[in-house]
Design an enzyme around this catalytic site. Sequence first.
Site, mmCIF file in Angstrom:
data_model
loop_
_atom_site.group_PDB
_atom_site.id
_atom_site.type_symbol
_atom_site.label_atom_id
_atom_site.label_comp_id
_atom_site.label_asym_id
_atom_site.label_seq_id
_atom_site.Cartn_x
_atom_site.Cartn_y
_atom_site.Cartn_z
ATOM 1 N N SER A 147 0.801 -1.220 0.000
ATOM 2 C CA SER A 147 0.000 0.000 0.000
ATOM 3 C C SER A 147 0.833 1.269 0.000
ATOM 4 O O SER A 147 0.771 2.091 0.917
ATOM 5 C CB SER A 147 -0.926 -0.011 1.200
ATOM 6 O OG SER A 147 -1.478 -1.290 1.325
ATOM 7 N N ARG A 162 7.431 6.278 -4.263
ATOM 8 C CA ARG A 162 7.989 6.824 -3.028
ATOM 9 C C ARG A 162 7.317 6.157 -1.842
ATOM 10 O O ARG A 162 6.230 5.596 -1.962
ATOM 11 C CB ARG A 162 7.793 8.337 -2.953
ATOM 12 C CG ARG A 162 6.364 8.771 -3.024
ATOM 13 C CD ARG A 162 6.267 10.296 -3.182
ATOM 14 N NE ARG A 162 5.163 10.626 -4.061
ATOM 15 C CZ ARG A 162 3.882 10.554 -3.704
ATOM 16 N NH1 ARG A 162 3.552 10.193 -2.493
ATOM 17 N NH2 ARG A 162 2.928 10.834 -4.556
ATOM 18 N N ASP A 200 -3.659 -1.792 -1.511
ATOM 19 C CA ASP A 200 -4.725 -2.264 -0.598
ATOM 20 C C ASP A 200 -6.106 -1.796 -1.038
ATOM 21 O O ASP A 200 -7.103 -2.502 -0.836
ATOM 22 C CB ASP A 200 -4.449 -1.881 0.864
ATOM 23 C CG ASP A 200 -4.272 -0.393 1.082
ATOM 24 O OD1 ASP A 200 -4.071 0.343 0.096
ATOM 25 O OD2 ASP A 200 -4.315 0.038 2.251
HETATM 26 MG MG MG Z 1 -3.981 -1.582 5.810
#
Ligand code: MG
Length: 463
Positions: A147, A162, A200
């Site tokens: 994520s 990044r 995610d």
């Molecule tokens: Mg999470």
Amino acid sequence: DGKWAKAMEILKEFDEKCATPIAKLKQVADAMVVEMHAGLASEGGSKLKMLVSYVDNLPTGDEKGLFYALDLGGTNFRVLRVQLGGTDTGLVSQEFAEVSIPPSLMTGTSDALFDYIAAELAKFVAEEGQEHELPPGKKRELGFTFSFPVLQMSIASGTLVRWTKGFSISDTVGQDVVSELTKAMERQGVGMIVSALVNDTVGTLAGGRYTNKDVVAAVILGTGTNAAYVERAQAIPKWHGALPRSGEMVINMEWGNFRSSHLPLTDYDNSLDAESLNPGEQVFEKVISGMYLGEVVRRVLLRMAEEAAFFGDIVPPKLKIPFILRTPEMSAMHHDTSPDLKVVGNKLKDILEISTTSLKTRRVIVELCNIVATRGARLAAAGILAILKKIGRDTLKDVDTQKTVIAMDGGLYEHYTEYSKCLENTMAELLGDEVSKTIVIEHANDGSGIGAALLAASHSQYL
Ligand code: MG
Ligand code: ADP
């Protein structure tokens, strides 16, 4: 007295600067729609990266077999094993393990972080029973939920743009995170194949769709914040690949990096940003997500202590420590229903070592939590409105058949009730009664892990 008046003046000024009347939220949503178009038009065309996920088909329910998922995205990571039964059977079983990430690894080296993760994965696999045998000759397949902003080259590869959310490991930036993980798994002696690399939000969208056909977007409100939604492939000018047969493509917005002159930012937000690990970046995230809400409250309290002796003549030394007041503690104070605000008193004592506080002082602190949480929740609602506008679901076409479901996940949304209530009320305010009846926010508890496993299944190397 004069000091109290000065403290109230600081609070009032902050409150006014944080105001989010409906007209302003609509401006924020409109500005986000503009940025969505720009980000879809060209790579680097906007602060909103609008990343192509390479997911052009969401789960159907036919997925079958044993699959794994690894979810890395914040304070903890999870490893998950799911047994998918296929058509009419669905999810047969799931087991998971959760491990927290030692803070030192968040700012160390790439190898150290991925070795740690691969070692936990090796442990998880080593402990499993006979019932999880794979057919001979087949390797275990894994969906990797990662994520952070990743520029994908395919469904199973992508380079890190990044780090965010307190991670800062310079040698990972620009690397393919799947190859980093695969090399670490080899070093740790776990032979698994990464079949899908997903954000995610994309995992949550996939997991949400598996249980509800009307899911078209996913939003995460946890340590950080982000959203993904189903876009028409035709509406992605920067996509030069073949048009997918489904005609659709899931877009990972990376909305945490949104910024706009319409955002109600204060001096506290600006200094929080300037002193952060990623100044100038993730500005939207820094006003709405769990990593930062408590820190904004701390900064306002510090100013009240320094300039208005809010906690007495001495500024409590602990109050000067960045991030000492975490959002779960803020939320506990905000939800304090005891007549004497006992929870607030105890938190101030335990966290900030402020031994005595008057009820009046505690009330002000609850009010401050409310200001910060309300601004965050209402801006999150404006973000959701932007998605609905972009896909044409902000107006009513067919009152009987239209249903739009947004899969929502993250510890902030799940546990901070005042925040989630405010978000939902604001959605209704923004959309009006008729439309808001057709929009459902569905809590997808840890849907991202299952979603990643489902996407590993539909992108299996053995299909
Ligand atoms: Mg999470
Ligand atoms: P992550 O975003 O790290 O993947 P989660 O979705 O579980 O993980 O979210 C964790 C975040 O949720 C924490 O960093 C915190 O900001 C927030 N959070 C957790 N518990 C609470 C709580 N009780 N009240 C408010 N916020 C909470």
